[in-house]
Design a protein around this motif. Sequence first.
Motif, mmCIF file in Angstrom:
data_model
loop_
_atom_site.group_PDB
_atom_site.id
_atom_site.type_symbol
_atom_site.label_atom_id
_atom_site.label_comp_id
_atom_site.label_asym_id
_atom_site.label_seq_id
_atom_site.Cartn_x
_atom_site.Cartn_y
_atom_site.Cartn_z
ATOM 1 N N ILE A 56 20.611 -36.266 7.804
ATOM 2 C CA ILE A 56 20.947 -37.048 9.012
ATOM 3 C C ILE A 56 21.369 -38.647 8.424
ATOM 4 O O ILE A 56 22.159 -39.005 8.729
ATOM 5 C CB ILE A 56 19.667 -37.456 9.897
ATOM 6 C CG1 ILE A 56 19.403 -36.202 10.834
ATOM 7 C CG2 ILE A 56 19.570 -38.768 10.534
ATOM 8 C CD1 ILE A 56 17.908 -36.218 11.290
ATOM 9 N N ILE A 57 20.659 -39.024 7.255
ATOM 10 C CA ILE A 57 21.051 -40.186 6.764
ATOM 11 C C ILE A 57 22.225 -40.060 6.037
ATOM 12 O O ILE A 57 23.242 -41.170 6.259
ATOM 13 C CB ILE A 57 19.852 -40.642 5.788
ATOM 14 C CG1 ILE A 57 18.487 -40.875 6.592
ATOM 15 C CG2 ILE A 57 20.213 -41.856 5.006
ATOM 16 C CD1 ILE A 57 17.366 -41.135 5.752
ATOM 17 N N LYS A 62 27.921 -41.643 6.265
ATOM 18 C CA LYS A 62 29.444 -41.257 5.692
ATOM 19 C C LYS A 62 30.348 -41.530 7.255
ATOM 20 O O LYS A 62 31.547 -41.799 7.015
ATOM 21 C CB LYS A 62 29.343 -39.703 5.795
ATOM 22 C CG LYS A 62 28.999 -39.373 4.290
ATOM 23 C CD LYS A 62 28.928 -37.699 4.359
ATOM 24 C CE LYS A 62 28.455 -37.087 2.818
ATOM 25 N NZ LYS A 62 28.408 -35.909 2.768
ATOM 26 N N SER A 63 29.626 -41.978 8.214
ATOM 27 C CA SER A 63 30.491 -42.229 9.553
ATOM 28 C C SER A 63 30.719 -43.570 9.597
ATOM 29 O O SER A 63 31.628 -43.868 10.339
ATOM 30 C CB SER A 63 29.584 -41.848 10.729
ATOM 31 O OG SER A 63 28.392 -42.575 10.849
ATOM 32 N N LEU A 64 30.430 -44.478 8.581
ATOM 33 C CA LEU A 64 30.439 -45.748 8.567
ATOM 34 C C LEU A 64 31.713 -46.255 7.938
ATOM 35 O O LEU A 64 32.128 -45.669 6.953
ATOM 36 C CB LEU A 64 29.384 -46.547 8.010
ATOM 37 C CG LEU A 64 28.017 -46.459 8.313
ATOM 38 C CD1 LEU A 64 26.958 -47.301 7.750
ATOM 39 C CD2 LEU A 64 27.860 -46.822 9.826
ATOM 40 N N ASP A 65 32.363 -47.338 8.586
ATOM 41 C CA ASP A 65 33.531 -47.836 7.779
ATOM 42 C C ASP A 65 33.503 -49.448 7.808
ATOM 43 O O ASP A 65 32.185 -50.079 8.263
ATOM 44 C CB ASP A 65 34.851 -47.278 8.422
ATOM 45 C CG ASP A 65 35.101 -48.034 9.795
ATOM 46 O OD1 ASP A 65 34.324 -48.937 10.036
ATOM 47 O OD2 ASP A 65 35.641 -47.124 10.645
ATOM 48 N N GLN A 66 34.237 -50.194 7.326
ATOM 49 C CA GLN A 66 34.338 -51.786 7.264
ATOM 50 C C GLN A 66 34.015 -52.331 8.686
ATOM 51 O O GLN A 66 33.542 -53.723 8.896
ATOM 52 C CB GLN A 66 35.469 -52.191 6.496
ATOM 53 C CG GLN A 66 35.418 -51.738 4.936
ATOM 54 C CD GLN A 66 36.807 -52.426 4.591
ATOM 55 O OE1 GLN A 66 37.461 -52.952 5.083
ATOM 56 N NE2 GLN A 66 36.661 -52.307 3.053
#
Length: 81
Positions: A56-57, A62-66
């Motif tokens: 989950i973490i 991995k799904s985050l961006d700036q």
Amino acid sequence: MKRVALLIGNANYQSAKFPNIENCKADAVLLDILLRKRGFETQLYLDQNAEQMTEIISSFFKSLDQNIEALVFYYESPLTL
């Protein structure tokens, strides 16, 4: 800016050393409601084991961006020694 939150509340333990503390789940659910009202897209998970939490973490980060504001909340239990 997109706002996302990962919320994990663990209260159900398989060990006699740690009692089940339902407040962990209830608090995570309440925070989920509050953050949704504040415009966050939330992912709420309750009573996850270590393997599940790792996945989950990892997936969340991995799904985050700036262009994403992210919040992580992990609540397992208040312990009294």
